[in-house]
Design a protein around this motif. Structure first.
Motif, PDB file in Angstrom:
ATOM      1  N   LEU A  45     -10.848  -0.525  -0.352  1.00 24.14           N
ATOM      2  CA  LEU A  45     -11.578  -1.785  -0.411  1.00 24.14           C
ATOM      3  C   LEU A  45     -12.203  -2.023  -1.784  1.00 24.14           C
ATOM      4  O   LEU A  45     -12.569  -3.157  -2.107  1.00 24.14           O
ATOM      5  CB  LEU A  45     -12.659  -1.818   0.668  1.00 24.14           C
ATOM      6  CG  LEU A  45     -12.152  -1.807   2.117  1.00 24.14           C
ATOM      7  CD1 LEU A  45     -13.316  -1.799   3.091  1.00 24.14           C
ATOM      8  CD2 LEU A  45     -11.234  -2.997   2.375  1.00 24.14           C
ATOM      9  N   GLN A  46     -12.338  -0.972  -2.579  1.00 25.61           N
ATOM     10  CA  GLN A  46     -12.870  -1.149  -3.930  1.00 25.61           C
ATOM     11  C   GLN A  46     -11.875  -1.835  -4.864  1.00 25.61           C
ATOM     12  O   GLN A  46     -12.248  -2.289  -5.949  1.00 25.61           O
ATOM     13  CB  GLN A  46     -13.268   0.205  -4.520  1.00 25.61           C
ATOM     14  CG  GLN A  46     -14.467   0.869  -3.861  1.00 25.61           C
ATOM     15  CD  GLN A  46     -14.822   2.176  -4.525  1.00 25.61           C
ATOM     16  OE1 GLN A  46     -14.764   2.304  -5.750  1.00 25.61           O
ATOM     17  NE2 GLN A  46     -15.194   3.166  -3.728  1.00 25.61           N
ATOM     18  N   ILE A  47     -10.627  -1.898  -4.466  1.00 33.08           N
ATOM     19  CA  ILE A  47      -9.598  -2.548  -5.279  1.00 33.08           C
ATOM     20  C   ILE A  47      -9.644  -4.042  -4.987  1.00 33.08           C
ATOM     21  O   ILE A  47      -9.272  -4.487  -3.908  1.00 33.08           O
ATOM     22  CB  ILE A  47      -8.208  -1.974  -4.976  1.00 33.08           C
ATOM     23  CG1 ILE A  47      -8.188  -0.464  -5.200  1.00 33.08           C
ATOM     24  CG2 ILE A  47      -7.147  -2.650  -5.842  1.00 33.08           C
ATOM     25  CD1 ILE A  47      -6.903   0.204  -4.767  1.00 33.08           C
ATOM     26  N   GLY A  48     -10.128  -4.819  -5.943  1.00 33.39           N
ATOM     27  CA  GLY A  48     -10.293  -6.254  -5.748  1.00 33.39           C
ATOM     28  C   GLY A  48      -9.010  -7.036  -5.971  1.00 33.39           C
ATOM     29  O   GLY A  48      -8.070  -6.571  -6.630  1.00 33.39           O
ATOM     30  N   THR A  49      -8.993  -8.255  -5.424  1.00 32.55           N
ATOM     31  CA  THR A  49      -7.815  -9.111  -5.553  1.00 32.55           C
ATOM     32  C   THR A  49      -7.505  -9.428  -7.010  1.00 32.55           C
ATOM     33  O   THR A  49      -6.337  -9.466  -7.418  1.00 32.55           O
ATOM     34  CB  THR A  49      -8.027 -10.408  -4.761  1.00 32.55           C
ATOM     35  OG1 THR A  49      -8.422 -10.098  -3.420  1.00 32.55           O
ATOM     36  CG2 THR A  49      -6.753 -11.231  -4.724  1.00 32.55           C
ATOM     37  N   VAL A  95       0.115   1.780 -10.316  1.00 34.95           N
ATOM     38  CA  VAL A  95      -0.618   2.369  -9.199  1.00 34.95           C
ATOM     39  C   VAL A  95      -2.106   2.073  -9.383  1.00 34.95           C
ATOM     40  O   VAL A  95      -2.684   2.381 -10.426  1.00 34.95           O
ATOM     41  CB  VAL A  95      -0.385   3.890  -9.120  1.00 34.95           C
ATOM     42  CG1 VAL A  95      -1.257   4.504  -8.039  1.00 34.95           C
ATOM     43  CG2 VAL A  95       1.087   4.177  -8.849  1.00 34.95           C
ATOM     44  N   LEU A  96      -2.718   1.490  -8.366  1.00 40.86           N
ATOM     45  CA  LEU A  96      -4.144   1.184  -8.377  1.00 40.86           C
ATOM     46  C   LEU A  96      -4.842   2.075  -7.355  1.00 40.86           C
ATOM     47  O   LEU A  96      -4.444   2.126  -6.190  1.00 40.86           O
ATOM     48  CB  LEU A  96      -4.382  -0.296  -8.044  1.00 40.86           C
ATOM     49  CG  LEU A  96      -3.685  -1.306  -8.969  1.00 40.86           C
ATOM     50  CD1 LEU A  96      -4.004  -2.734  -8.537  1.00 40.86           C
ATOM     51  CD2 LEU A  96      -4.061  -1.081 -10.422  1.00 40.86           C
ATOM     52  N   GLY A 118       0.816  -1.193   0.000  1.00 40.35           N
ATOM     53  CA  GLY A 118       0.000   0.000   0.000  1.00 40.35           C
ATOM     54  C   GLY A 118       0.855   1.251   0.000  1.00 40.35           C
ATOM     55  O   GLY A 118       2.043   1.233  -0.370  1.00 40.35           O
ATOM     56  N   ASP A 119       0.242   2.339   0.422  1.00 42.18           N
ATOM     57  CA  ASP A 119       0.917   3.637   0.494  1.00 42.18           C
ATOM     58  C   ASP A 119       1.759   3.659   1.759  1.00 42.18           C
ATOM     59  O   ASP A 119       1.341   4.152   2.802  1.00 42.18           O
ATOM     60  CB  ASP A 119      -0.143   4.751   0.495  1.00 42.18           C
ATOM     61  CG  ASP A 119       0.464   6.127   0.672  1.00 42.18           C
ATOM     62  OD1 ASP A 119       1.677   6.282   0.436  1.00 42.18           O
ATOM     63  OD2 ASP A 119      -0.293   7.051   1.045  1.00 42.18           O
ATOM     64  N   THR A 120       2.969   3.122   1.675  1.00 48.18           N
ATOM     65  CA  THR A 120       3.818   2.965   2.842  1.00 48.18           C
ATOM     66  C   THR A 120       5.285   2.958   2.422  1.00 48.18           C
ATOM     67  O   THR A 120       5.600   3.086   1.240  1.00 48.18           O
ATOM     68  CB  THR A 120       3.443   1.676   3.603  1.00 48.18           C
ATOM     69  OG1 THR A 120       4.139   1.611   4.837  1.00 48.18           O
ATOM     70  CG2 THR A 120       3.726   0.436   2.769  1.00 48.18           C
ATOM     71  N   GLY A 121       6.193   2.800   3.392  1.00 47.25           N
ATOM     72  CA  GLY A 121       7.613   2.933   3.139  1.00 47.25           C
ATOM     73  C   GLY A 121       8.172   2.113   1.994  1.00 47.25           C
ATOM     74  O   GLY A 121       8.922   2.641   1.155  1.00 47.25           O
ATOM     75  N   LEU A 123       1.192  -0.827  -6.446  1.00 47.70           N
ATOM     76  CA  LEU A 123       0.943  -0.013  -5.261  1.00 47.70           C
ATOM     77  C   LEU A 123      -0.543   0.269  -5.127  1.00 47.70           C
ATOM     78  O   LEU A 123      -1.192   0.712  -6.077  1.00 47.70           O
ATOM     79  CB  LEU A 123       1.731   1.296  -5.352  1.00 47.70           C
ATOM     80  CG  LEU A 123       3.228   1.129  -5.671  1.00 47.70           C
ATOM     81  CD1 LEU A 123       3.886   2.490  -5.812  1.00 47.70           C
ATOM     82  CD2 LEU A 123       3.909   0.299  -4.591  1.00 47.70           C
ATOM     83  N   LEU A 124      -1.082   0.042  -3.930  1.00 46.53           N
ATOM     84  CA  LEU A 124      -2.509   0.167  -3.670  1.00 46.53           C
ATOM     85  C   LEU A 124      -2.771   1.425  -2.854  1.00 46.53           C
ATOM     86  O   LEU A 124      -2.345   1.533  -1.697  1.00 46.53           O
ATOM     87  CB  LEU A 124      -3.017  -1.063  -2.904  1.00 46.53           C
ATOM     88  CG  LEU A 124      -2.504  -2.428  -3.401  1.00 46.53           C
ATOM     89  CD1 LEU A 124      -3.073  -3.553  -2.549  1.00 46.53           C
ATOM     90  CD2 LEU A 124      -2.841  -2.623  -4.862  1.00 46.53           C
ATOM     91  N   PHE A 125      -3.459   2.374  -3.464  1.00 45.86           N
ATOM     92  CA  PHE A 125      -3.740   3.642  -2.803  1.00 45.86           C
ATOM     93  C   PHE A 125      -5.203   3.709  -2.398  1.00 45.86           C
ATOM     94  O   PHE A 125      -6.087   3.238  -3.116  1.00 45.86           O
ATOM     95  CB  PHE A 125      -3.385   4.809  -3.722  1.00 45.86           C
ATOM     96  CG  PHE A 125      -1.937   5.185  -3.668  1.00 45.86           C
ATOM     97  CD1 PHE A 125      -1.528   6.301  -2.958  1.00 45.86           C
ATOM     98  CD2 PHE A 125      -0.981   4.404  -4.298  1.00 45.86           C
ATOM     99  CE1 PHE A 125      -0.183   6.642  -2.887  1.00 45.86           C
ATOM    100  CE2 PHE A 125       0.361   4.734  -4.236  1.00 45.86           C
ATOM    101  CZ  PHE A 125       0.761   5.853  -3.527  1.00 45.86           C
ATOM    102  N   GLY A 126      -5.420   4.308  -1.216  1.00 36.87           N
ATOM    103  CA  GLY A 126      -6.784   4.438  -0.720  1.00 36.87           C
ATOM    104  C   GLY A 126      -7.114   5.857  -0.322  1.00 36.87           C
ATOM    105  O   GLY A 126      -7.497   6.655  -1.158  1.00 36.87           O
ATOM    106  N   PRO A 127      -6.906   6.209   0.952  1.00 35.04           N
ATOM    107  CA  PRO A 127      -7.349   7.539   1.375  1.00 35.04           C
ATOM    108  C   PRO A 127      -6.544   8.685   0.788  1.00 35.04           C
ATOM    109  O   PRO A 127      -7.055   9.791   0.661  1.00 35.04           O
ATOM    110  CB  PRO A 127      -7.208   7.495   2.901  1.00 35.04           C
ATOM    111  CG  PRO A 127      -6.186   6.443   3.151  1.00 35.04           C
ATOM    112  CD  PRO A 127      -6.379   5.426   2.078  1.00 35.04           C
TER     113      PRO A 127
END
Length: 315
Positions: free
Chosen positions: A297-301, A278-279, A241-244, A258-262
């Motif tokens: 959570l809208q980003i599916g597997t 980037v998703l 995700g959006d992390t180090g 990379l999975l971005f949310g908020p």
């Protein structure tokens, strides 16, 4: 602004959040190094990030600062103090307390006597700090993000690195989805490892077990920051995700999904061209929330798995 003389008061820069935050300030720090080639450049940052600071290069010393209120400066007044930390008055106050000859910072409405450019929330984090030092007459390249290779040897190379953790729950894709992804990639013949920090061992153990991976694939129990950096540098693919580790993947040009949310990737995602997918669902929310962001959570597997397969195939 360029001056010389190692015996002169130092240039002090403050950047005291986490690893990803530090890495977005690398181009600005290198601009300071070039602008003050003969002066001592000191970085105030969390003590745990010293290993990463060494990989940036050009920084003469560090002083521990876990947040702006944790900066306790005992050296001589800096000739220049540079606020690469944030927009709040706390960082301004912390640097003013060092009694600098000059202060380079964004201005804040609660500190009317402090000069500087206005804070613009929509600017990418890398460009924000580049713009600050460029406005002071220095030259900064937003693409100057590469890090030196760590001396630590990674226990595995050419692996798919799955990193399920993040600083806040709102940025954490569900562990069951990470496990499903890891299981599928492992079944397709890829070596998959799971990484995390000391506080994430339960999370990484859960993902490892639910994915059906061997316990040895869970590297969190021995995953120091130096080892994590070496793993990312040598990985075939990073999924997080959006992390180090996302910023480390950018620094080492390691392929990533990379999975971005908020937070929008326009603010914190990889801005340089590179092998990164980037998703993002296109929504924003509270980056410090206590539950997974609805957009994340809208980003599916299935979508993540397709992106990972494409990156692994070199597309």
């Amino acid at each position: 602004m360029a001056v010389t003389g190692r015996d002169r008061p130092p240039v002090l820069a403050l950047r005291a959040p986490g690893i990803g935050d530090l890495l977005t300030a690398v181009p600005a720090l290198r601009a300071l190094r070039r602008g003050f080639p003969g002066d001592r450049l000191v970085l105030a940052a969390p003590a745990g990030l010293t290993g990463i600071v060494e990989l940036i290069g050009g920084i003469d010393a560090t002083v521990a600062a876990d947040g702006p209120t944790g900066l306790h400066w005992s050296g001589p007044p800096p000739r220049l103090a540079v606020n690469l930390h944030g927009s709040g008055p706390q960082s301004i106050d912390a640097l003013q307390a060092t009694r600098p000859g000059e202060l380079l910072t964004h201005r804040h409405p609660d500190r009317p006597g402090v000069c500087g450019p206005p804070w613009r929330s929509e600017v990418h984090e890398v460009r924000r700090w580049c713009d600050l030092v460029v406005g002071a007459g220095l030259q900064a390249d937003p693409d100057d993000l590469d890090l030196a290779r760590p001396a630590t040897a990674p226990p595995v190379t050419d692996a798919v690195l799955v990193h399920p953790g993040a600083a806040h729950p709102s940025r954490r894709w569900p562990p069951g989805r990470f496990a499903e992804l890891a299981r599928a990639l492992h079944a397709e013949g890829h070596r998959v490892v799971v990484t995390g920090g000391p506080a994430e061992r339960e999370l990484t153990a859960e993902v490892t077990a639910r994915a059906g991976l061997p316990r040895s694939a869970d590297l969190a129990p021995r995953c120091t920051l130096e080892l994590l950096t070496a793993l990312v540098a040598a990985a075939r693919l990073v999924v997080c995700g959006d992390t180090g580790p996302a910023h480390l993947a950018t620094a080492y040009r390691t392929p990533s999904v990379l999975l971005f949310g908020p937070t929008p990737p326009q603010r914190w995602g990889p801005e340089r061209d590179g092998p990164h997918t980037v998703l993002w669902a296109g929504t924003t929310g509270d980056p410090h929330g206590d539950r997974p962001d609805p957009g994340l959570l809208q980003i599916g597997t299935g979508r993540v798995l397709r992106a990972a397969r494409a990156r692994l195939a070199g597309r």
